[in-house]
Write an enzyme that holds these catalytic residues in place. Structure first.
Site: not given
Ligand code: SF4
Length: 336
Positions: A121, A201, A204
């Site tokens: 990240k 993975k 949404k």
């Protein structure tokens, strides 16, 4: 007389958190939530919608509340039963952040910087917020606040759970009392469900999901073009089901004899990928039909969903306060 096995099993307390991403997708459902439903029959289970974790990434403040409620609807529709488990929202139990601060005092910076998710990240951001670094301390606090000793996790969360165990060990050693048990993982037996694009993975934010509440036609529309074994370039090419995401989902949704049949048909090019996907779509639609029906009933009664979350938070605040009273005492804070 020693207590029997089933009594001992109920002694375990389970904690798990779910991001308030709004839509519960088939990856969450098969990889985690279906297991949550089974676990509530055997253990004391606390299931938390982790809204404080969600704000460590870029997000839309106007939709966070509605997404949290939507996730609660999805979880309850999927089978979480408020009479058998507690479902609550992380920010409704302020002790999570209080304990996080305390645990931060025994967590080595180097351990946080070593976390794979932090590296991933932070590599994507020019200025890295401290929230991303501290995220695993909040995760540890989520679990240790309730002295949960079992945590259902996917493979990708094992490193964070190991850190929570390490923090518990360091805390207990620092203060010379066993305040926290070391939580053990319950690793999901469902294979990793990838996104429909086969790239990452299911998530949404990547737009590669099938929603648990999607209508049957949408399930098929999304499944039909999804990525399979790249070796099957034409209908005549045999495939390898072991590398195919569709096969992983068959493993979680189809009957054992159907899964065996799929494997043979794939390896011998006995049928095309569309035949294989059609069978999967039919099984998925059948599995999700009662979930959709329950969700429609819950969505029509949002006050009922809010009441479930309020009851869950109230119970968890009681458990949390009992731990925090102990923690404040161990740390040596002056009583008010
Ligand atoms: S036949 Fe099924 S398991 Fe084999 S590659 Fe195609 S979709 Fe995947």
């Amino acid at each position: 007389m020693p207590p029997d096995e089933s009594y001992l099993a109920r002694m375990h307390r389970i904690f798990s958190g779910v991001q308030p991403s709004g839509e519960l997708h088939i990856g969450n459902y098969l990889g985690a939530v279906r297991n949550f439903v089974a676990l509530q029959e055997q253990y004391e289970c606390l299931y938390c919608i982790v809204d404080l974790h969600a704000i460590t990434q870029p997000y839309d403040a106007a939709t966070l509340g509605p997404r949290t409620l939507e996730m609660a609807v999805g979880l309850l529709a999927a089978g979480l039963d408020p009479s058998r488990c507690s479902v609550f929202v992380q920010s409704h139990v302020p002790q999570h952040t209080e304990l996080m601060w305390m645990l931060g005092t025994v967590t080595p910076l180097g351990e946080l910087e070593r976390m794979t998710q932090f590296k991933d990240k932070s590599a994507r951001q020019e200025s890295v917020p401290a929230g991303i670094l501290n995220y695993p301390i909040l995760q540890a606090a989520d679990i240790l606040l309730y002295k949960a000793d079992r945590v259902p996790v996917g493979e990708d969360q094992l490193q964070h759970l190991e850190l929570a165990r390490e923090i518990a060990r360091r805390w207990n050693a620092r203060f010379g009392v066993v305040t926290f048990p070391e939580p053990q993982p319950i690793v999901s037996r469902t294979g990793r469900i990838m996104g429909l694009d086969g790239q990452a993975k299911m998530s949404k934010s990547l737009g590669n999901t099938i929603g648990v509440l999607d209508p049957p036609e949408a399930v098929w529309e999304k499944l039909r073009p999804s990525v399979t074994d790249p070796a099957r370039k034409t209908r005549k090419d045999p495939g390898n089901p072991e590398v195919c995401n569709i096969f992983t989902m068959h493993g979680a949704l189809s009957k054992p004899e159907q899964v065996a049949h799929v494997a043979v048909q794939c390896r011998t090019a006995g049928w095309g990928c569309l035949d294989c996907k059609r069978l999967l779509a039919d099984n998925m639609i059948a599995e999700l039909a009662p979930v959709r029906e329950r969700a429609a009933g819950l969505a029509a009664r949002p006050e009922r969903v809010r009441a479930v979350l309020a009851e869950g938070a109230e119970r968890c605040r009681g458990l949390a306060e009992s731990t925090m009273a102990e923690v404040r005492d161990v740390v040596g804070l002056a009583a008010p």
